[in-house]
Motif scaffolding. Structure first.
Motif, PDB file in Angstrom:
ATOM      1  N   LEU A 157       0.819  -1.208   0.000  1.00 20.11           N
ATOM      2  CA  LEU A 157       0.000   0.000   0.000  1.00 20.11           C
ATOM      3  C   LEU A 157       0.851   1.254   0.000  1.00 20.11           C
ATOM      4  N   HIS A 158       2.047   1.186   0.569  1.00 16.24           N
ATOM      5  CA  HIS A 158       2.963   2.331   0.552  1.00 16.24           C
ATOM      6  C   HIS A 158       3.562   2.562  -0.826  1.00 16.24           C
ATOM      7  N   GLY A 159       3.399   1.618  -1.733  1.00 14.35           N
ATOM      8  CA  GLY A 159       3.908   1.799  -3.094  1.00 14.35           C
ATOM      9  C   GLY A 159       5.024   0.864  -3.488  1.00 14.35           C
ATOM     10  N   LEU A 160       5.502   0.011  -2.570  1.00 10.44           N
ATOM     11  CA  LEU A 160       6.540  -0.950  -2.932  1.00 10.44           C
ATOM     12  C   LEU A 160       5.932  -2.082  -3.758  1.00 10.44           C
ATOM     13  N   THR A 161       6.774  -2.736  -4.541  1.00  8.12           N
ATOM     14  CA  THR A 161       6.329  -3.858  -5.359  1.00  8.12           C
ATOM     15  C   THR A 161       6.738  -5.169  -4.692  1.00  8.12           C
ATOM     16  N   ASP A 162       6.235  -6.271  -5.225  1.00  4.85           N
ATOM     17  CA  ASP A 162       6.624  -7.586  -4.709  1.00  4.85           C
ATOM     18  C   ASP A 162       8.127  -7.802  -4.840  1.00  4.85           C
ATOM     19  N   GLU A 163       8.717  -7.257  -5.934  1.00  8.11           N
ATOM     20  CA  GLU A 163      10.169  -7.396  -6.112  1.00  8.11           C
ATOM     21  C   GLU A 163      10.934  -6.642  -5.029  1.00  8.11           C
ATOM     22  N   HIS A 164      10.431  -5.457  -4.647  1.00  8.59           N
ATOM     23  CA  HIS A 164      11.083  -4.698  -3.571  1.00  8.59           C
ATOM     24  C   HIS A 164      11.041  -5.475  -2.254  1.00  8.59           C
ATOM     25  N   ILE A 165       9.876  -6.063  -1.955  1.00  8.00           N
ATOM     26  CA  ILE A 165       9.727  -6.807  -0.694  1.00  8.00           C
ATOM     27  C   ILE A 165      10.616  -8.048  -0.689  1.00  8.00           C
TER      28      ILE A 165
END
Length: 351
Positions: A157-165
């Motif tokens: 929800l903050h704008g990160l993507t699955d790749e970032h996580i």
């Protein structure tokens, strides 16, 4: 007939109304012969028009996914960019996002500690105490898994993507910066056979600027396909509807100054506006205009620039057929010579 040694045997020849032209004379008047045959005559109306962008498709706004500082700007205004290419680097400074990442990282570390404790207890052998401790640790592990799922959703929800996580989970480091990429084309219905390229229309952001989530970074445009917006009077609305229903071929001509330049044939009417302009009383209608790249060059610094054949704002004229008359004698307009109330057509008879 024999006039002064010249023999004119052509049928229908009348000396008083004949003009004899040499080969050079024919070239000087740009003579182009046309064969007169029965054909279908299209009665058409010529309407003013202008090239416009497609609402919701031609322009794409690129915004900051989260608060931060712009550390790098890849494109320049007016340059062409490939879909999916990097556009901006942003160093994250949003305090709430930093806390959310920290909580996620702490939960990951706690999960690993519990998993190691479970592995140690299982390796110690069976027993009442060990079994009870294993059950307690597995229960704790389930609670941590639930927390991880909730914190992952918060990061998304903050704008990160699955790749970032996944990167945070793998490297066990907070995400300090991110790259904003050019959008990817998703308009399969475009009537365009060119490679889709965006060009940067506006670039209001500056290097080192603090940007907030949702702030405009740049506007990119795709002119692979445009619209021609025509304007007609209310009386022409019924004729235009008939042309749209029968999918009659429309001809568009680019107007440069007082002369007509480029001509595009085989266009069809896309749709008619659902209202009449209150001020001008004009009735608007739209035609799809496939576009092509007219100039594609790479500058010395490696920047790529393109120029399209048609651009928004160009003035045009649209010839819309409103009636079809079969089996008529159809002549080019340029074949008719008018002199006062009389009209003439010159028929070629030998020379």
């Amino acid at each position: 007939h024999d006039h002064g040694g010249h023999n004119h045997e052509h049928p229908g020849h009348v000396e008083e109304s004949a003009i004899e032209l040499s080969t050079t004379g024919l070239k000087n008047i740009d003579f182009e012969p046309a064969t007169v045959v029965l054909s279908t005559f299209e009665r058409s109306v010529t309407l003013p028009a202008m090239v416009v962008e497609r609402p919701g498709h031609s322009q794409i706004y690129s915004t900051a996914p989260m608060t931060g500082v712009v550390t790098r700007v890849y494109p320049v205004e007016g340059a062409a960019i490939e879909p999916g290419s990097p556009m901006f680097d942003i160093r994250l400074t949003h305090e709430e996002l930093v806390h959310a990442q920290r909580r996620f990282l702490q939960t990951l570390e706690s999960f690993d500690v519990v998993q190691r404790e479970i592995d140690r207890l299982k390796a110690a052998g069976e027993g009442v105490i060990a079994g009870k401790r294993i059950i307690e640790q597995e229960y704790e592990q389930q609670k941590l898994q639930a927390s991880l799922r909730a914190e992952q959703q918060a990061l998304l929800l903050h704008g990160l993507t699955d790749e970032h996580i996944e990167g945070i989970q793998k490297n066990r480091q907070l995400l300090q910066s991110l790259t904003v990429f050019a959008p990817v084309h998703g308009h399969d219905e475009d009537a365009c056979d060119e490679a889709h390229l965006f060009h940067v229309q506006q670039l209001p952001v500056k290097l080192g600027e603090q940007v907030s989530a949702g702030q405009l970074l740049c506007i990119v445009a795709d002119h692979c396909e445009l619209y021609i917006e025509g304007r007609a009077f209310e009386d022409d609305a019924m004729r235009l509807r008939e042309a749209a229903r029968d999918r009659r071929s429309i001809t568009a001509t680019v107007v440069v100054g007082r002369r007509q330049a480029d001509k595009i044939q085989g266009l069809t009417l896309l749709y008619l506006a659902d209202h009449v302009d209150a001020d001008t009383r004009a009735f608007r209608f739209y035609v799809r205009l496939p576009n092509k790249v007219a100039l594609d060059q790479v500058a010395e610094n490696g920047r790529r620039f393109i120029a399209w054949r048609f651009n928004p704002g160009q003035r045009m004229e649209l010839r819309v057929p409103v009636e079809l008359w079969p089996d008529r004698i159809v002549l080019p307009v340029s074949a008719i010579v008018e002199e006062g109330a009389e009209a003439f057509v010159y028929e070629r008879n030998g020379d």
